[in-house]
Write an enzyme that holds these catalytic residues in place. Structure first.
Site, mmCIF file in Angstrom:
data_model
loop_
_atom_site.group_PDB
_atom_site.id
_atom_site.type_symbol
_atom_site.label_atom_id
_atom_site.label_comp_id
_atom_site.label_asym_id
_atom_site.label_seq_id
_atom_site.Cartn_x
_atom_site.Cartn_y
_atom_site.Cartn_z
ATOM 1 N N TYR A 99 40.067 47.186 40.418
ATOM 2 C CA TYR A 99 38.708 47.671 42.100
ATOM 3 C C TYR A 99 39.235 48.804 43.417
ATOM 4 O O TYR A 99 38.382 49.265 43.278
ATOM 5 C CB TYR A 99 38.713 45.675 42.456
ATOM 6 C CG TYR A 99 38.003 45.438 43.871
ATOM 7 C CD1 TYR A 99 36.555 46.004 43.496
ATOM 8 C CD2 TYR A 99 37.988 45.775 44.794
ATOM 9 C CE1 TYR A 99 35.783 45.655 44.636
ATOM 10 C CE2 TYR A 99 37.503 45.595 46.255
ATOM 11 C CZ TYR A 99 36.085 45.308 45.988
ATOM 12 O OH TYR A 99 34.895 45.328 46.853
ATOM 13 N N SER B 271 35.459 50.163 49.807
ATOM 14 C CA SER B 271 35.693 49.102 50.384
ATOM 15 C C SER B 271 36.754 49.409 51.496
ATOM 16 O O SER B 271 37.269 50.481 50.841
ATOM 17 C CB SER B 271 36.494 48.140 48.874
ATOM 18 O OG SER B 271 36.528 47.313 49.554
#
Ligand code: NAP
Length: 290
Positions: A150, A137
């Protein structure tokens, strides 16, 4: 027939990936966690006459991972590509998010790919070829407030992948990381829902901002099919690169962040207070660094 093993195919990028690879002549082993999702994929495959095999597997369970990979090898005899896609995002603040939630994110997003990759590597080494693709990501490169676990999980995955790459290229195995920005899947919707439910007093204002930002961005992400097509392109490349930003937003943000000095980068990350973070925040940050 080339074969690919893709994790997290019940929805989003994984499901799109399973479909794109299957339509392009791959034998696809698509992992899901429950029988309803397996049935839905099998029905799609039957309609398309596609070689798609659902595999029931949770990436946090070593026994299930070993069994899933063995199941695929028993059918295909080899695995040409692995896409570590399964992932979760749990928003909350560094201080207040329970440690069990930090651990859950690391178990799925970091140790999950570690487990699956270790299960697949002996076969790829034996073959003398393979493509390992990690769905990372943009959050691996930019630490956003409210998303510490995350970001940490994806950053850890990227650096571990960089090490892995230098260990296995001698066996003809290429490792790549794919960095999407916001993609229009269930994930941003779930983040938004979780943020709405988090009324954490010391950070309530920040969390409200983040929720407003995520609502403003809902439905505006990249099409998961575009990310899936990039996964196919990497699997087919004769010599894939290590890092692939995925989509327009990822390219723009990475280019801008690379051009910013330290205060500019700081201003950019802080501009998350704006509900138009990626667009307004980005241009403000770029201007302030000039
Ligand atoms: N959407 C975005 O904006 C975005 C941006 C950058 C990167 N990504 C990354 O893209 C990947 C795919 O996400 P997505 O956007 O497609 O979200 P998604 O639609 O929520 O898909 C996530 C997939 O991961 C699976 N999964 C979750 N926990 C699992 C576990 N313990 N074991 C096995 N599978 C598990 C889910 O299965 P269940 O249905 O069973 O839960 C689902 O199939 C993730 O790695 C994510 O971090 C997404």
């Amino acid at each position: 027939m080339e074969s690919v093993f893709i994790t997290g195919c019940s929805s989003g990028i994984g499901r799109a990936g399973a479909m794109v690879f299957a339509r392009n002549g791959y034998r696809v082993f698509a992992t899901v966690r429950n029988s309803g999702d397996a049935e839905s994929l099998a029905n799609w495959a039957a309609g398309q006459h596609a070689a798609l095999h659902p595999v029931i597997m949770d990436v946090t369970e070593s026994d299930q991972v070993a069994r899933g990979v063995q199941e695929a090898l028993a059918v295909a005899g080899r695995l040409d590509a692995l896409v570590n896609n399964a992932g979760i995002a749990v928003p909350g603040t560094f201080e207040r998010l329970p440690l069990s939630e930090w651990e859950r994110v690391m178990q799925v997003n970091f140790f999950g790919p570690v487990r699956v990759t270790r299960a697949v590597l002996p076969q790829m080494r034996k073959q003398g070829s393979g493509r390992i693709i990690m769905v990372s990501s943009l959050s691996a490169l930019v630490g956003l407030p409210g998303m510490a676990p995350y970001s940490a999980s994806k950053a850890a995955l990227e650096l571990a992948s960089e090490s892995l790459r230098l260990e296995v290229d001698r066996f003809g195995i290429f490792v790549s990381v794919v960095e999407p920005g916001v993609v229009a899947t269930a994930m941003p919707v779930k983040i938004s829902g979780d943020l709405a439910a988090t009324g954490d007093p010391p950070y309530a204002e920040l969390l409200r901002h983040l929720h407003a930002q995520s609502v403003a961005g809902t439905g505006r992400g990249e099409d998961p099919m575009r990310v899936a097509e990039l996964l196919l392109e990497i699997a087919r490349a004769p010599k894939p690169a290590f890092r692939y930003p995925a989509g327009r937003q990822a390219h723009e943000v990475l280019k801008a962040v690379a051009a910013l000095d330290a205060p500019g980068r700081d201003a950019f990350i802080r501009s998350v207070d704006s509900t138009e973070w990626w667009s307004e925040g980005l241009s403000k940050a770029v201007k302030s660094s000039k």
